[in-house]
Design an enzyme around this catalytic site. Structure first.
Site, PDB file in Angstrom:
ATOM      1  N   ARG A 201      40.098  36.878  34.167  1.00  0.00           N
ATOM      2  CA  ARG A 201      41.331  37.509  33.683  1.00  0.00           C
ATOM      3  C   ARG A 201      42.071  36.586  32.721  1.00  0.00           C
ATOM      4  NH1 ARG A 201      43.607  40.316  39.157  1.00  0.00           N
ATOM      5  NH2 ARG A 201      44.027  38.137  39.670  1.00  0.00           N
TER       6      ARG A 201
ATOM      7  N   ARG B 164      43.143  32.702  48.334  1.00  0.00           N
ATOM      8  CA  ARG B 164      43.738  34.027  48.565  1.00  0.00           C
ATOM      9  C   ARG B 164      42.775  34.940  49.312  1.00  0.00           C
ATOM     10  NH1 ARG B 164      45.258  35.540  42.624  1.00  0.00           N
ATOM     11  NH2 ARG B 164      45.971  37.508  43.540  1.00  0.00           N
TER      12      ARG B 164
ATOM     13  N   LYS C  18      43.167  47.653  43.246  1.00  0.00           N
ATOM     14  CA  LYS C  18      44.240  48.465  43.848  1.00  0.00           C
ATOM     15  C   LYS C  18      45.208  48.983  42.790  1.00  0.00           C
ATOM     16  CE  LYS C  18      46.020  45.536  46.722  1.00  0.00           C
ATOM     17  NZ  LYS C  18      45.216  44.359  46.339  1.00  0.00           N
TER      18      LYS C  18
ATOM     19  N   ARG D  18      50.190  43.328  55.239  1.00  0.00           N
ATOM     20  CA  ARG D  18      49.145  42.334  55.024  1.00  0.00           C
ATOM     21  C   ARG D  18      48.813  41.543  56.288  1.00  0.00           C
ATOM     22  NH1 ARG D  18      51.399  39.857  49.287  1.00  0.00           N
ATOM     23  NH2 ARG D  18      51.042  41.737  48.031  1.00  0.00           N
TER      24      ARG D  18
ATOM     25  N   ARG E 251      46.178  32.377  33.690  1.00  0.00           N
ATOM     26  CA  ARG E 251      47.288  32.102  34.607  1.00  0.00           C
ATOM     27  C   ARG E 251      46.866  31.079  35.654  1.00  0.00           C
ATOM     28  NH1 ARG E 251      49.074  38.078  36.463  1.00  0.00           N
ATOM     29  NH2 ARG E 251      46.866  38.018  37.055  1.00  0.00           N
TER      30      ARG E 251
END
Length: 575
Positions: free
Chosen positions: A197, A237, A86, A162, A226
């Site tokens: 990532r 998630r 996104k 959401r 992270r």
């Protein structure tokens, strides 16, 4: 739709009520008092808009400016699972279409950092480890969408709403997209994207071990993962995202465009860009005001079929009158236009002209992002011949198959329905009812009343209704409830009216015409022969309300309004 009235030129008054919510700033209008021609020309010449529509009476001139810059007025939501791309696509959309990129998370952090009232409320919940309530976030979004840069350029809402409650809260505020872009990526790819990532703690830049590794070995050595980028957190998630996705999509199902996000970013953007370009083309196509090539009223109105120019003149007139009324907050509206092709009492009546008029009216509002339900009644009762309204047989089928443009207006912003409360959906913004009429032994008014009640304060527009009581087969009028039915029928506000005035019945010669386009007065025009096969219309008088037959007789006889109060042969006008 922003609408501003200047009671005295240069002196702003309170703006009219906006009917399009915080997300619409595509139209501005002014009323000027003559002469004001130089001022009016200055507005048109200097305004950074694509098109201008002007309507005038003897006392005022109404200027409606349609703002349509590249991308301007385009409202888009983009949704996708974590790591679906996104953020990358939002940057590309923003760069090409100049939309204001709004992320609810960024907005929330900015409000907290600025210590605003909303930020203080949000911080209280965040300090307690709780989610910020929907009403706080929705209020922040609404406030952001009202700022001038958003009204000027349009908005791109990133990853929000959401949940169903958030979507419903936005719907209640009339904040909705013209397009809802959904990025779809397989779950295993999403997990790989998240787990791979890495963050550069020095620069804050995000890399990916597989898809976007750093070229500098020193940078590669200091990368860290992270805490949210573990497989366990990614699965949590994703589960939350999928639990809410179906309910959110149910709110925006009429404008969803699904894109395969498991491709190179340029290919993904190519699909998104195609959708946005098509919508902009459609908006330009349906919103461009028709060029008014007439000086005053068109002539040769008894020539059948009417020329394309004559039909387009009246389509534009009707659309402007209805738009003006809707902008001013009126929601029970009536259009009465009986040019020969639209007069059911004449044997030259053409259903195609009525269908074209309804289509143009629907496009007028669909272009602004409104969801328009076009409704036509069918046979009332059982059997193919029972209660069949005049001129409407097969009309719904014709609406379904007629040309609604190449850009997907039908099925997204325009839908076809029936005249019934059951055809009023929460997703509908307004309703256009095509020639609702009573038939022998059947009364449409009860269905119409139920539909209007279900619509609430959403505009309901009747186009050429015929709601007088019709006698049954025995020639007997239905008496019970007639007064209430007529009272309901008369409660609709006439926002456009046009009819030719004949010496007798509907037969030539035409004596003149009666015209009214909201917010102007009723105008009486007299037809004058100017030579062989040549004529013109001269405006003779104006009336604040619909003139009586006696008042019309006085106009054509050249008498003042006070001169004659007696009934005369002019009562054939039937007004």
């Amino acid at each position: 739709m922003a609408s501003h009235s200047l009671g005295v030129l240069g002196s702003p008054c309170s703006p009219h009520k906006s009917t399009n919510g915080a997300s619409s700033c595509g139209v501005a209008s002014w009323s000027l008092y003559p002469p004001a021609w130089k001022e009016r020309q200055s507005i048109i010449t200097n305004a950074p808009y694509k098109s201008v529509s002007i309507s005038s009476t003897k006392k005022t001139t109404r200027i409606v400016i349609y703002a349509r810059k590249q991308g301007g007025g385009l409202n888009v939501m983009i949704s996708g699972a974590p790591a679906s791309g996104k953020g990358t696509q939002c940057e590309m959309i923003k760069d090409k279409y100049n939309l204001v990129h709004i992320s609810a998370g960024d907005l929330l952090r900015a409000e907290v950092a600025a210590d605003t009232d909303y930020g203080k409320r949000a911080k209280e919940f965040m300090n307690q480890g709780k989610l910020v309530p929907d009403d706080v976030v929705v209020s922040m979004v609404k406030q952001r969408l009202q700022l001038p840069d958003v009204c000027e350029a349009g908005w791109l809402l990133d990853g929000y709403p959401r949940s169903l409650s958030q979507a419903q809260a936005l719907e209640a505020l009339k904040i909705r997209p013209q397009l809802f872009i959904l990025l779809e990526v397989p779950e295993d790819v999403l997990i790989e994207r998240v787990v791979g990532r890495r963050l550069d703690p020095v620069t804050g830049k995000i890399y990916h071990l597989k898809y976007f590794p750093p070229e500098d070995p020193e940078v590669a050595a200091r990368l860290i993962q992270r805490s949210d980028d573990t497989e366990k957190k990614a699965m949590e998630r994703l589960r939350t995202y999928h639990e809410n996705l179906a309910s959110v999509l149910s709110v925006y199902e009429s404008c969803i465009k699904t894109v395969d996000g498991n491709r190179p970013k340029s290919e993904v953007f190519g699909d998104i860009s195609s959708f946005l370009d098509d919508h902009i083309k459609a908006a330009t196509k349906v919103s461009k005001p028709k060029q008014d090539s007439w000086r005053g009223m068109p002539t040769k109105l008894n020539s059948i079929p009417h020329s394309r120019e004559i039909r387009e003149y009246f389509y534009t007139e009707v659309c402007e009158g209805v738009r003006n009324a809707v902008e001013d907050g009126l929601h029970k509206l009536k259009v009465e236009i009986t040019i020969p092709e639209l007069n059911p009492e004449m044997d030259v009546y053409r259903a195609g002209t009525l269908l074209e008029l309804v289509r143009e009216l629907a496009f007028t509002f669909a272009n602004d992002g409104k969801r328009v339900k076009v409704c036509v009644q069918g046979p009332m009762g059982e059997g193919i011949f029972r209660g069949m309204p005049l001129q409407l047989s097969g009309s719904r089928r014709m609406l379904e198959v007629m040309d609604w443009g190449d850009y997907g207006a039908k099925g997204t912003f325009v839908n076809i329905g029936a005249i019934a409360a059951s055809d009023v959906f929460e997703t509908d913004d307004m309703f256009i009812l095509m020639a609702p009429q009573n038939a022998v032994g059947n009364c449409i008014i009860e269905d119409l009343q139920a539909m209007v009640q279900a619509a609430g304060d959403r505009p309901v527009i009747l186009v050429n209704p015929q709601l007088k009581d019709v006698p049954g087969a025995g020639g007997v009028m239905q008496v019970i409830g007639r007064e209430q039915r007529m009272e309901f029928s008369d409660s609709f506000f006439v926002c456009y009216s046009f009819r030719l005035l004949y010496r007798a019945g509907t037969f030539y010669p035409i004596m003149g015409a009666l015209r009214m386009k909201y917010p102007g007065p009723y105008e009486v025009h007299k037809r004058i022969d100017t030579g062989y096969s040549s004529e013109t219309y001269i405006q003779e008088a104006t009336f604040a309300g619909r003139p009586t037959p006696t008042e019309l007789q006085d106009v054509f006889a050249g008498r003042s309004k006070e001169a004659s109060k007696t009934k005369s042969i002019w009562s054939f006008f039937g007004i």
